[in-house]
Write an enzyme that holds these catalytic residues in place. Structure first.
Site, PDB file in Angstrom:
ATOM      1  N   ASP A   1     -11.346   3.982  16.801  1.00  0.00           N
ATOM      2  CA  ASP A   1     -10.608   3.086  17.160  1.00  0.00           C
ATOM      3  C   ASP A   1     -11.513   2.253  17.489  1.00  0.00           C
ATOM      4  O   ASP A   1     -11.950   1.308  17.285  1.00  0.00           O
ATOM      5  CB  ASP A   1      -9.924   2.540  18.186  1.00  0.00           C
ATOM      6  CG  ASP A   1      -9.325   2.169  18.518  1.00  0.00           C
ATOM      7  OD1 ASP A   1      -8.143   0.905  17.931  1.00  0.00           O
ATOM      8  OD2 ASP A   1      -8.519   1.800  19.632  1.00  0.00           O
TER       9      ASP A   1
ATOM     10  N   GLN B   1      -5.425   6.823  19.300  1.00  0.00           N
ATOM     11  CA  GLN B   1      -4.925   5.476  19.285  1.00  0.00           C
ATOM     12  C   GLN B   1      -5.122   4.896  20.869  1.00  0.00           C
ATOM     13  O   GLN B   1      -4.886   5.212  22.123  1.00  0.00           O
ATOM     14  CB  GLN B   1      -3.831   5.319  19.243  1.00  0.00           C
ATOM     15  CG  GLN B   1      -3.812   6.120  17.354  1.00  0.00           C
ATOM     16  CD  GLN B   1      -3.922   5.034  15.977  1.00  0.00           C
ATOM     17  OE1 GLN B   1      -4.280   3.657  16.285  1.00  0.00           O
ATOM     18  NE2 GLN B   1      -4.141   5.327  14.843  1.00  0.00           N
ATOM     19  N   CYS B   2      -5.825   3.597  20.729  1.00  0.00           N
ATOM     20  CA  CYS B   2      -5.035   2.146  22.143  1.00  0.00           C
ATOM     21  C   CYS B   2      -4.340   2.805  22.351  1.00  0.00           C
ATOM     22  O   CYS B   2      -3.335   2.865  22.176  1.00  0.00           O
ATOM     23  CB  CYS B   2      -5.514   1.235  21.484  1.00  0.00           C
ATOM     24  SG  CYS B   2      -5.108  -0.029  22.778  1.00  0.00           S
ATOM     25  N   PRO B   3      -4.063   2.809  24.725  1.00  0.00           N
ATOM     26  CA  PRO B   3      -5.375   3.351  24.921  1.00  0.00           C
ATOM     27  C   PRO B   3      -5.972   4.493  25.807  1.00  0.00           C
ATOM     28  O   PRO B   3      -6.282   4.318  26.118  1.00  0.00           O
ATOM     29  CB  PRO B   3      -4.768   2.429  26.184  1.00  0.00           C
ATOM     30  CG  PRO B   3      -3.374   3.037  26.255  1.00  0.00           C
ATOM     31  CD  PRO B   3      -2.420   3.380  24.620  1.00  0.00           C
ATOM     32  N   MET B   4      -5.138   5.569  24.471  1.00  0.00           N
ATOM     33  CA  MET B   4      -5.622   6.716  24.927  1.00  0.00           C
ATOM     34  C   MET B   4      -7.213   6.945  25.849  1.00  0.00           C
ATOM     35  O   MET B   4      -7.811   7.810  26.533  1.00  0.00           O
ATOM     36  CB  MET B   4      -4.932   7.864  23.642  1.00  0.00           C
ATOM     37  CG  MET B   4      -3.258   8.047  23.636  1.00  0.00           C
ATOM     38  SD  MET B   4      -3.014   7.616  25.655  1.00  0.00           S
ATOM     39  CE  MET B   4      -1.246   6.662  25.857  1.00  0.00           C
TER      40      MET B   4
END
Lengths: 161, 74
Positions: free
Chosen positions: B39, B12-15
């Protein structure tokens, strides 16, 4: 790299709510990933996110001991600002986060530090609440409000969370 | 064939962006990294990442909700 990568980005973390902390730290991680230096200033309730979990308050005064007990010690103890419902809401949300592979706050803090986000504690709040430097996680810097303003003056954005 | 591959599917954001950033640091200028992510905001994010970090988005495509991006380090 383009010109605007000069200077820092400032994020002030005032809140000690789990959701607000997650938003702030995710922004910081994304920013440093994009090559933008970030300073995060932790003040008031935000400092609780940086407390060690099992810190021995031996030698502390009564007020400091009480504060240490009453405030959440570390990121695992923080709760949602909405729908907490005595901890049930936070528990449910954390379960969902695991299922959806959303990184939890303790790991986010570690990641942010490793990625080069500068974590700065507000010395005045620490004095007021009786939080000593060794009660907080390692790798922090400390400053007063003038130190924050000095950097914020050069910041391209400044968030207060 | 890209010089480096990242599987950010499920992240998931920001990974995904954090992973790209960590990978790109290890590359030489001119080398490429291929990223797969699901995502739904990935395309917007990777475009902004490249614009701000000064890297080049060589290619981006989406098939069945899976984005594949190729980024060249500048």
């Amino acid at each position: 790299m383009i010109e605007k990568n000069e200077g820092v980005r400032s994020i002030v973390i005032f809140s000690g709510d789990l959701d607000r902390l997650m938003a702030g730290i995710n922004i910081a991680i994304a920013a440093v990933s994009m090559g933008l230096p970030v300073n995060m200033y932790f003040t008031f309730w935000g400092l609780n996110a940086l407390r060690k979990e099992n810190f021995n308050t031996k030698g502390y005064g009564l007020f400091e001991k009480l504060m240490a007990i009453m405030m959440p010690a570390g990121p695992k103890k923080l709760t949602l600002s909405k729908l907490n419902m005595g901890g049930l809401g936070t528990w449910m949300m954390k379960k969902q986060m695991k299922i959806k592979q959303i990184t939890m706050l303790p790991e986010l803090i570690k990641m942010a530090q490793e990625a080069g986000v500068r974590f700065i504690g507000c010395q005045m709040t620490m004095n007021m609440m009786g939080i000593k430097r060794d009660a907080l996680i390692d790798g922090l810097h400390f400053t007063g409000v003038a130190g924050y303003l000095g950097e914020a003056e050069k910041s391209h954005f400044n968030l207060f969370i | 064939m890209a010089d480096s591959q990242i599987d950010a599917i499920g992240l998931q954001c920001p990974m995904p962006i954090a992973r790209i950033s960590a990978d790109i640091k290890k590359l030489e200028s001119g080398q490429t990294v291929e990223v797969k992510a699901d995502d739904p905001a990935f395309e917007e994010d990777v475009r902004a990442f490249c614009r701000v970090s000064g890297n080049n988005l060589e290619q981006i495509e989406e098939i069945d909700g899976i984005y594949t991006a190729i980024i060249k380090k500048c």
